[in-house]
Design an enzyme around this catalytic site. Structure first.
Site, short mmCIF file in Angstrom:
data_model
loop_
_atom_site.label_atom_id
_atom_site.label_comp_id
_atom_site.label_asym_id
_atom_site.label_seq_id
_atom_site.Cartn_x
_atom_site.Cartn_y
_atom_site.Cartn_z
CE LYS A 101 1.69 -2.67 12.01
NZ LYS A 101 0.97 -1.91 11.01
N GLY A 162 -0.92 5.06 4.70
CA GLY A 162 -2.06 5.85 4.23
C GLY A 162 -1.81 6.64 2.96
CB ALA A 188 2.45 1.03 5.52
N GLY A 189 1.15 1.54 2.60
CA GLY A 189 1.43 2.24 1.35
C GLY A 189 0.78 1.64 0.11
CG ASN A 210 -6.78 0.14 7.68
OD1 ASN A 210 -6.70 0.38 8.86
ND2 ASN A 210 -7.95 0.19 7.08
CB THR A 211 -5.29 3.57 3.65
OG1 THR A 211 -4.79 3.78 4.97
CG2 THR A 211 -5.90 4.86 3.13
#
Ligand code: DXP
Length: 262
Positions: A101, A162, A188-189, A210-211
């Protein structure tokens, strides 16, 4: 009905890719990954030990590459040179591993992609034989350029890394999805399960997050919620939603042949 999700020629059952950062420890990472059903896990080569430091525990012991597809990433890289160097190191650490990635960041405040450097790095990596999944902005023109360079998946942000703000521009994602010939994954997000479902309903091929999982009060439970949301969103996309109407009602039961009221 066959609904194969393929990345760089390999088929996967799960359309959810999860990050391995921000967990309490490697045990919690493993439990969350298991609950998510993810088969591909992404690892920040500059932050997570996969053998760079032989004196420290390695993620490889908890998530063996024999069980998961590793997706080394370039989190923390702000230019093409650093990103390419980082992924060459990952290739050495993981015995010639090709799937990566690429993320080249613009600044530490927004973690927004630096598109110019991303394009330069993507070109080099593809020439060197890497299979490049690329984090990018939700600009459809840039997405097309990255696809033309030879990236194997395009991964536009839903919102800032995040931030958990969810999908800020579904229309741009739609433009990217409609023209791409390679898989498009939101990266993301994502903040909660409904964000994941919406991304999949839009027609995304998958999601990288992830977050939202690692930062949840109960990461393992949230991982399960994300797994189900991605599956539900995909099914809803394939099923085809009813057309949107103006704000008018439409009875659910037949209107003809009613039993006359006395
Ligand atoms: C893990 C990783 O690759 C992140 O850089 C990625 O972009 C995920 O973002 P969220 O943490 O917002 O899901």
């Amino acid at each position: 009905m066959s609904d194969q999700f393929q990345i760089a020629g390999k088929a996967y059952q799960s359309r959810l890719i999860v990050g391995t950062g921000k967990y309490k420890d490697f045990q919690e990472t493993r439990a969350a990954v298991d609950a998510s059903g993810a088969e591909i896990i992404t690892v920040a080569i500059r932050r997570v030990n996969i053998g760079q430091d032989a004196s420290q525990p390695s993620l490889l012991e908890y998530l063996p590459p024999s069980q998961f597809t590793y997706l080394p990433n370039t989190a923390g890289c702000y230019n093409a040179t650093d990103a390419v160097r980082t992924l060459r190191l990952a290739r050495e650490l993981l015995d010639g591993h090709k799937l990566v990635k690429l993320e080249v960041l613009g600044d530490a405040n927004t973690l927004y992609p630096n598109v110019r450097e991303t394009l330069i790095a993507a070109e080099t990596l593809v020439k060197e034989g890497f299979d490049v999944m690329v984090y990018t902005s939700d600009d459809p023109i840039v997405a097309k350029e990255l696809e033309d360079i030879g990236c194997c998946a395009i991964m536009p942000l839903a919102s800032l890394i995040g931030s958990g703000m969810g999908i800020l521009n579904p229309w741009n994602l739609r433009l990217i999805i409609e023209s791409a010939k390679v898989p498009v994954l939101v990266d993301a997000g994502v903040g909660t399960a409904s964000d994941a479902a919406i991304a999949m309903e839009l027609g995304c091929d998958g999601i990288l997050m992830n977050t939202a999982i690692a930062g949840a009060k109960d990461p393992v439970l949230m991982a399960r919620a994300m797994k189900l949301a991605v599956m539900a969103g995909r099914d809803a996309f394939l099923a085809g939603r009813i057309p949107r109407k103006l704000y008018t009602a439409d009875p659910s039961s037949p209107v003809s042949g009613l039993i006359a009221a006395k």
